[in-house]
Design a protein around this motif. Structure first.
Motif, PDB file in Angstrom:
ATOM      1  N   TYR A   1       0.849  -1.196   0.000  1.00 44.71           N
ATOM      2  CA  TYR A   1       0.000   0.000   0.000  1.00 44.71           C
ATOM      3  C   TYR A   1       0.878   1.238   0.000  1.00 44.71           C
ATOM      4  N   ASP A   2       1.046   1.834  -1.159  1.00 42.74           N
ATOM      5  CA  ASP A   2       1.865   3.032  -1.196  1.00 42.74           C
ATOM      6  C   ASP A   2       1.008   4.254  -0.853  1.00 42.74           C
ATOM      7  N   ALA A   3       1.688   5.385  -0.627  1.00 40.12           N
ATOM      8  CA  ALA A   3       1.013   6.667  -0.399  1.00 40.12           C
ATOM      9  C   ALA A   3       1.340   7.558  -1.590  1.00 40.12           C
ATOM     10  N   TYR A   4       0.304   8.139  -2.196  1.00 40.26           N
ATOM     11  CA  TYR A   4       0.495   8.896  -3.422  1.00 40.26           C
ATOM     12  C   TYR A   4       0.171  10.371  -3.191  1.00 40.26           C
ATOM     13  N   PRO A   5       0.924  11.268  -3.855  1.00 44.73           N
ATOM     14  CA  PRO A   5       0.457  12.660  -3.876  1.00 44.73           C
ATOM     15  C   PRO A   5      -0.945  12.667  -4.482  1.00 44.73           C
ATOM     16  N   ALA A   6      -1.846  13.509  -3.938  1.00 49.09           N
ATOM     17  CA  ALA A   6      -3.248  13.480  -4.365  1.00 49.09           C
ATOM     18  C   ALA A   6      -3.391  13.568  -5.882  1.00 49.09           C
ATOM     19  N   ALA A   7      -2.544  14.394  -6.505  1.00 45.05           N
ATOM     20  CA  ALA A   7      -2.661  14.606  -7.950  1.00 45.05           C
ATOM     21  C   ALA A   7      -2.356  13.344  -8.759  1.00 45.05           C
ATOM     22  N   ASP A   8      -1.584  12.420  -8.170  1.00 44.45           N
ATOM     23  CA  ASP A   8      -1.206  11.194  -8.894  1.00 44.45           C
ATOM     24  C   ASP A   8      -1.903   9.966  -8.327  1.00 44.45           C
ATOM     25  N   CYS A   9      -2.972  10.161  -7.556  1.00 46.43           N
ATOM     26  CA  CYS A   9      -3.562   9.031  -6.844  1.00 46.43           C
ATOM     27  C   CYS A   9      -4.335   8.118  -7.807  1.00 46.43           C
ATOM     28  N   PRO A  10      -3.931   6.851  -7.917  1.00 43.73           N
ATOM     29  CA  PRO A  10      -4.640   5.937  -8.824  1.00 43.73           C
ATOM     30  C   PRO A  10      -6.042   5.609  -8.337  1.00 43.73           C
ATOM     31  N   VAL A  11      -6.286   5.764  -7.021  1.00 37.66           N
ATOM     32  CA  VAL A  11      -7.630   5.464  -6.503  1.00 37.66           C
ATOM     33  C   VAL A  11      -8.586   6.600  -6.885  1.00 37.66           C
ATOM     34  N   CYS A  12      -8.093   7.848  -6.833  1.00 37.64           N
ATOM     35  CA  CYS A  12      -8.898   8.981  -7.333  1.00 37.64           C
ATOM     36  C   CYS A  12      -9.247   8.748  -8.803  1.00 37.64           C
ATOM     37  N   ALA A  13      -8.265   8.225  -9.554  1.00 42.74           N
ATOM     38  CA  ALA A  13      -8.477   7.990 -10.987  1.00 42.74           C
ATOM     39  C   ALA A  13      -9.581   6.962 -11.231  1.00 42.74           C
ATOM     40  N   GLU A  14      -9.849   6.129 -10.216  1.00 43.76           N
ATOM     41  CA  GLU A  14     -10.941   5.149 -10.338  1.00 43.76           C
ATOM     42  C   GLU A  14     -12.300   5.795 -10.062  1.00 43.76           C
ATOM     43  N   GLY A  15     -12.290   7.077  -9.663  1.00 43.59           N
ATOM     44  CA  GLY A  15     -13.528   7.836  -9.539  1.00 43.59           C
ATOM     45  C   GLY A  15     -14.140   7.860  -8.145  1.00 43.59           C
ATOM     46  N   THR A  16     -13.424   7.367  -7.119  1.00 39.15           N
ATOM     47  CA  THR A  16     -13.973   7.445  -5.767  1.00 39.15           C
ATOM     48  C   THR A  16     -13.403   8.659  -5.044  1.00 39.15           C
ATOM     49  N   THR A  17     -14.100   9.086  -3.987  1.00 43.10           N
ATOM     50  CA  THR A  17     -13.656  10.230  -3.188  1.00 43.10           C
ATOM     51  C   THR A  17     -12.937   9.731  -1.955  1.00 43.10           C
ATOM     52  N   ALA A  18     -11.818  10.381  -1.615  1.00 39.21           N
ATOM     53  CA  ALA A  18     -11.038   9.939  -0.465  1.00 39.21           C
ATOM     54  C   ALA A  18     -11.673  10.392   0.844  1.00 39.21           C
ATOM     55  N   THR A  19     -11.670   9.513   1.833  1.00 35.41           N
ATOM     56  CA  THR A  19     -12.151   9.853   3.177  1.00 35.41           C
ATOM     57  C   THR A  19     -11.024  10.558   3.924  1.00 35.41           C
TER      58      THR A  19
END
Ligand code: ZN
Length: 191
Positions: free
Chosen positions: A169-187
């Motif tokens: 589980y890496d930590a990504y800068p928000a702009a490069d977050c692959p989970v954001c790219a999947e269309g979900t919002t971060a808690t």
């Protein structure tokens, strides 16, 4: 990054100490991993397994001392020191005016020693940056930084950070977050 023993992760999940989702830490980084900061080291068996895994990673580095800036890191530091051969000593920071300092009567365990800095989690990296300065000012040679999960940069104060859970589980800068790219919002996480 070292591969994590799958049994350790299974234990952590079983105990509810880590969860998977989409999380935004105060450092500004995102991750699929949520770690329960307060409970992460409450189970001595899983704490010993994690300490062993970190000790194994630094086994050939001839460490004299494991130093930790926080109360949360103290339990982990004991296990890491215990599993080295020969065993290392452990130095705990003493808070003084809000800054992690080292008591004078243990400075001999830092000066001219090979030191590993350990904390349970590294979130912004600021605590470790300051502690690294303290240790180096006292004459210690910092060999590296070890933690269960690193949510900050891969290097802090010029030292590589080994985060046990980062191989999964890496930590990504928000702009490069692959989970954001999947269309979900971060808690948002309060730390
Ligand atoms: Zn994200």
């Amino acid at each position: 990054m070292p591969q994590l023993d799958p049994k350790i992760l299974a234990d952590l999940k079983h105990e509810g100490l880590v969860q998977e989702g989409h999380y935004a830490y105060r450092s500004g980084r995102h991750s699929r991993l949520l770690v329960d900061r307060d409970r992460l080291l409450t189970d001595p068996v899983s704490a010993s397994h994690m300490g062993y895994a970190l000790a194994k990673r630094f086994f050939t580095d001839h460490l004299d001392t494991i130093a930790t800036p926080s109360i949360w890191g103290a339990g982990l530091a004991q296990w890491v020191a215990y599993f080295l051969d020969p065993k290392a000593k452990v130095v705990y920071a003493t808070p003084k005016n809000g800054v992690a300092t080292v008591a004078e009567n243990v400075v001999d365990l830092i000066k001219d020693r090979r030191v590993l800095l350990v904390d349970n989690l590294i979130i912004s990296g600021e605590t470790m940056r300051v502690f690294d300065e303290t240790i180096e000012r006292l004459g210690g040679t910092v060999i590296g930084l070890g933690t269960l999960w690193n949510g900050s940069d891969r290097q802090i104060a010029g030292h590589d950070v080994i985060g046990l859970l980062n191989s999964l589980y890496d930590a990504y800068p928000a702009a490069d977050c692959p989970v954001c790219a999947e269309g979900t919002t971060a808690t948002p996480i309060p730390y």
